[in-house]
Design a protein around this motif. Structure first.
Motif, PDB file in Angstrom:
ATOM      1  N   GLN A   1      49.903  92.536  67.581  1.00  0.00           N
ATOM      2  CA  GLN A   1      51.324  92.343  67.841  1.00  0.00           C
ATOM      3  C   GLN A   1      51.747  90.941  67.424  1.00  0.00           C
ATOM      4  O   GLN A   1      50.946  89.997  67.429  1.00  0.00           O
ATOM      5  CB  GLN A   1      51.633  92.560  69.325  1.00  0.00           C
ATOM      6  CG  GLN A   1      51.392  93.971  69.818  1.00  0.00           C
ATOM      7  CD  GLN A   1      51.883  94.178  71.241  1.00  0.00           C
ATOM      8  OE1 GLN A   1      52.922  93.646  71.629  1.00  0.00           O
ATOM      9  NE2 GLN A   1      51.141  94.952  72.025  1.00  0.00           N
TER      10      GLN A   1
ATOM     11  N   THR B   1      66.870  80.411  75.454  1.00  0.00           N
ATOM     12  CA  THR B   1      66.984  81.148  76.714  1.00  0.00           C
ATOM     13  C   THR B   1      67.600  80.331  77.834  1.00  0.00           C
ATOM     14  O   THR B   1      68.025  80.892  78.852  1.00  0.00           O
ATOM     15  CB  THR B   1      65.601  81.623  77.170  1.00  0.00           C
ATOM     16  OG1 THR B   1      64.753  80.473  77.394  1.00  0.00           O
ATOM     17  CG2 THR B   1      64.964  82.536  76.131  1.00  0.00           C
TER      18      THR B   1
ATOM     19  N   THR C   1      59.583  90.523  73.640  1.00  0.00           N
ATOM     20  CA  THR C   1      60.559  91.536  74.071  1.00  0.00           C
ATOM     21  C   THR C   1      60.198  92.118  75.429  1.00  0.00           C
ATOM     22  O   THR C   1      61.056  92.677  76.112  1.00  0.00           O
ATOM     23  CB  THR C   1      60.665  92.682  73.038  1.00  0.00           C
ATOM     24  OG1 THR C   1      59.397  93.351  72.951  1.00  0.00           O
ATOM     25  CG2 THR C   1      61.083  92.145  71.682  1.00  0.00           C
ATOM     26  N   VAL C   2      58.929  91.985  75.837  1.00  0.00           N
ATOM     27  CA  VAL C   2      58.515  92.558  77.132  1.00  0.00           C
ATOM     28  C   VAL C   2      57.844  91.546  78.056  1.00  0.00           C
ATOM     29  O   VAL C   2      57.684  91.810  79.246  1.00  0.00           O
ATOM     30  CB  VAL C   2      57.571  93.764  76.925  1.00  0.00           C
ATOM     31  CG1 VAL C   2      58.300  94.918  76.281  1.00  0.00           C
ATOM     32  CG2 VAL C   2      56.358  93.380  76.082  1.00  0.00           C
TER      33      VAL C   2
ATOM     34  N   TYR D   1      62.360  78.283  71.953  1.00  0.00           N
ATOM     35  CA  TYR D   1      62.417  79.363  72.953  1.00  0.00           C
ATOM     36  C   TYR D   1      63.190  78.905  74.185  1.00  0.00           C
ATOM     37  O   TYR D   1      64.072  79.604  74.680  1.00  0.00           O
ATOM     38  CB  TYR D   1      61.019  79.810  73.339  1.00  0.00           C
ATOM     39  CG  TYR D   1      61.012  80.872  74.433  1.00  0.00           C
ATOM     40  CD1 TYR D   1      61.221  82.205  74.129  1.00  0.00           C
ATOM     41  CD2 TYR D   1      60.800  80.529  75.773  1.00  0.00           C
ATOM     42  CE1 TYR D   1      61.217  83.182  75.126  1.00  0.00           C
ATOM     43  CE2 TYR D   1      60.804  81.489  76.769  1.00  0.00           C
ATOM     44  CZ  TYR D   1      61.012  82.813  76.442  1.00  0.00           C
ATOM     45  OH  TYR D   1      61.024  83.764  77.435  1.00  0.00           O
TER      46      TYR D   1
ATOM     47  N   GLU E   1      57.065  87.692  68.359  1.00  0.00           N
ATOM     48  CA  GLU E   1      58.409  88.239  68.579  1.00  0.00           C
ATOM     49  C   GLU E   1      58.338  89.574  69.320  1.00  0.00           C
ATOM     50  O   GLU E   1      59.146  89.838  70.218  1.00  0.00           O
ATOM     51  CB  GLU E   1      59.138  88.413  67.247  1.00  0.00           C
ATOM     52  CG  GLU E   1      59.502  87.110  66.543  1.00  0.00           C
ATOM     53  CD  GLU E   1      58.304  86.388  65.930  1.00  0.00           C
ATOM     54  OE1 GLU E   1      57.257  87.061  65.702  1.00  0.00           O
ATOM     55  OE2 GLU E   1      58.395  85.164  65.705  1.00  0.00           O
ATOM     56  N   GLN E   2      57.384  90.420  68.968  1.00  0.00           N
ATOM     57  CA  GLN E   2      57.224  91.703  69.658  1.00  0.00           C
ATOM     58  C   GLN E   2      56.827  91.500  71.124  1.00  0.00           C
ATOM     59  O   GLN E   2      57.345  92.176  72.025  1.00  0.00           O
ATOM     60  CB  GLN E   2      56.177  92.554  68.944  1.00  0.00           C
ATOM     61  CG  GLN E   2      56.623  93.083  67.585  1.00  0.00           C
ATOM     62  CD  GLN E   2      55.482  93.740  66.824  1.00  0.00           C
ATOM     63  OE1 GLN E   2      54.322  93.344  66.935  1.00  0.00           O
ATOM     64  NE2 GLN E   2      55.817  94.754  66.027  1.00  0.00           N
TER      65      GLN E   2
END
Length: 278
Positions: free
Chosen positions: A193, A122, A200-201, A118, A196-197
């Motif tokens: 969830q 990023t 996203t937020v 990760y 990965e989901q």
């Protein structure tokens, strides 16, 4: 149990891996029983994982607020922090007390299925929590706002300068612990969830600048918090022109290299010396 401090914490939050030590007068009373105990206390031990008040410290002694207090994980570290504060009370500086280790966070990230990939993807680094923070006033919701001492001074100077120009700046949030962000992830995982989901937020726990105590989400009255529409306010126009002079930079402009959405409300205190310690 610790040797009781000669001076209360007043405007300092002491931070350990599992327990925070708060000035009692900055906390909300949650029950009549809490009110009775906290009324005479100067320091409250608060569990980071769930916000539970563990004990109140007054001039008369330590008042447990949970059963089995001596067995509470991290308690010895919390007492040590309080004793160090008492020993250094006169010369205490919230920015020079070091950072908490990251190994416990890394273990929990791996348990969630989050590895070093990760950070590599990023370009973000893990952010350690400060061992102490300074009271920087209250946020929009009247919650205590905690920042490092230098960031707190920078925020107060920035806000006062804006006010002189007729601009009202509000803090939406400042310091957030690793536990706070980990709790968000764990609750969403329990609801089915995937990691990965969630990513996203939500930023991965440990990678948010808010953990450093040097980041602020800023708003202005009448404007919803953390919305891109903030960029159309006079407050944002003022920040764009003047924030740099007070040591603040906008961390996530459009098309930033980290893949984080545009956040005109998010500002980071670099300071005025040698480019800061980001």
């Amino acid at each position: 149990m610790p040797r009781l401090p000669a001076q209360p914490l007043k405007s300092v939050l002491l931070n350990t891996a599992q327990i925070e030590l708060w000035p009692a007068d900055t906390l909300r009373v949650r029950s009549n029983a809490d009110a009775r105990v906290l009324a005479g206390a100067h320091t409250v031990l608060r569990r980071k994982a769930d916000g539970r008040y563990l004990a109140a410290v007054s001039a008369r002694g330590v008042h447990p607020l949970v059963t089995g207090l001596p067995r509470e994980p991290g308690l010895d570290e919390a007492w040590d922090a309080l004793e160090r504060f008492e020993a250094a009370a006169r010369g205490f500086d919230a920015d020079t007390q070091g950072l908490l280790p990251l190994h416990a966070l890394q273990e929990r990230l791996h348990a969630l299925g989050l590895d070093d990939a990760y950070g590599t993807r990023t370009g973000l680094a893990l952010v350690a929590e400060p061992a102490s923070l300074a009271f920087a006033g209250r946020d929009r919701y009247r919650r205590p706002l905690w920042l490092t001492r230098s960031a707190a001074r920078g925020w107060q100077a920035l806000r006062a300068a804006a006010a002189r120009d007729g601009i009202v700046l509000e803090a939406i949030s400042g310091y957030r612990s690793h536990d706070y962000q980990l709790g968000i992830f764990e609750r969403k995982l329990e609801r089915g969830q995937t990691v990965e989901q969630i990513l996203t937020v939500n930023a991965a726990p440990g990678y948010s600048e808010h953990h450093s105590g040097r980041a602020l989400d800023i708003g202005t009255p009448g404007e919803p918090p953390a919305e891109e529409s903030f960029e159309r306010t006079p407050a944002f126009a003022w920040l764009t022109l003047h924030a740099g002079g007070f040591g603040f930079v906008m961390s996530y402009p459009r098309d930033n290299p980290h893949g984080i959405v545009y956040e005109p409300w998010h500002w980071y205190y670099l300071g005025h010396d040698s480019g800061g310690d980001r």
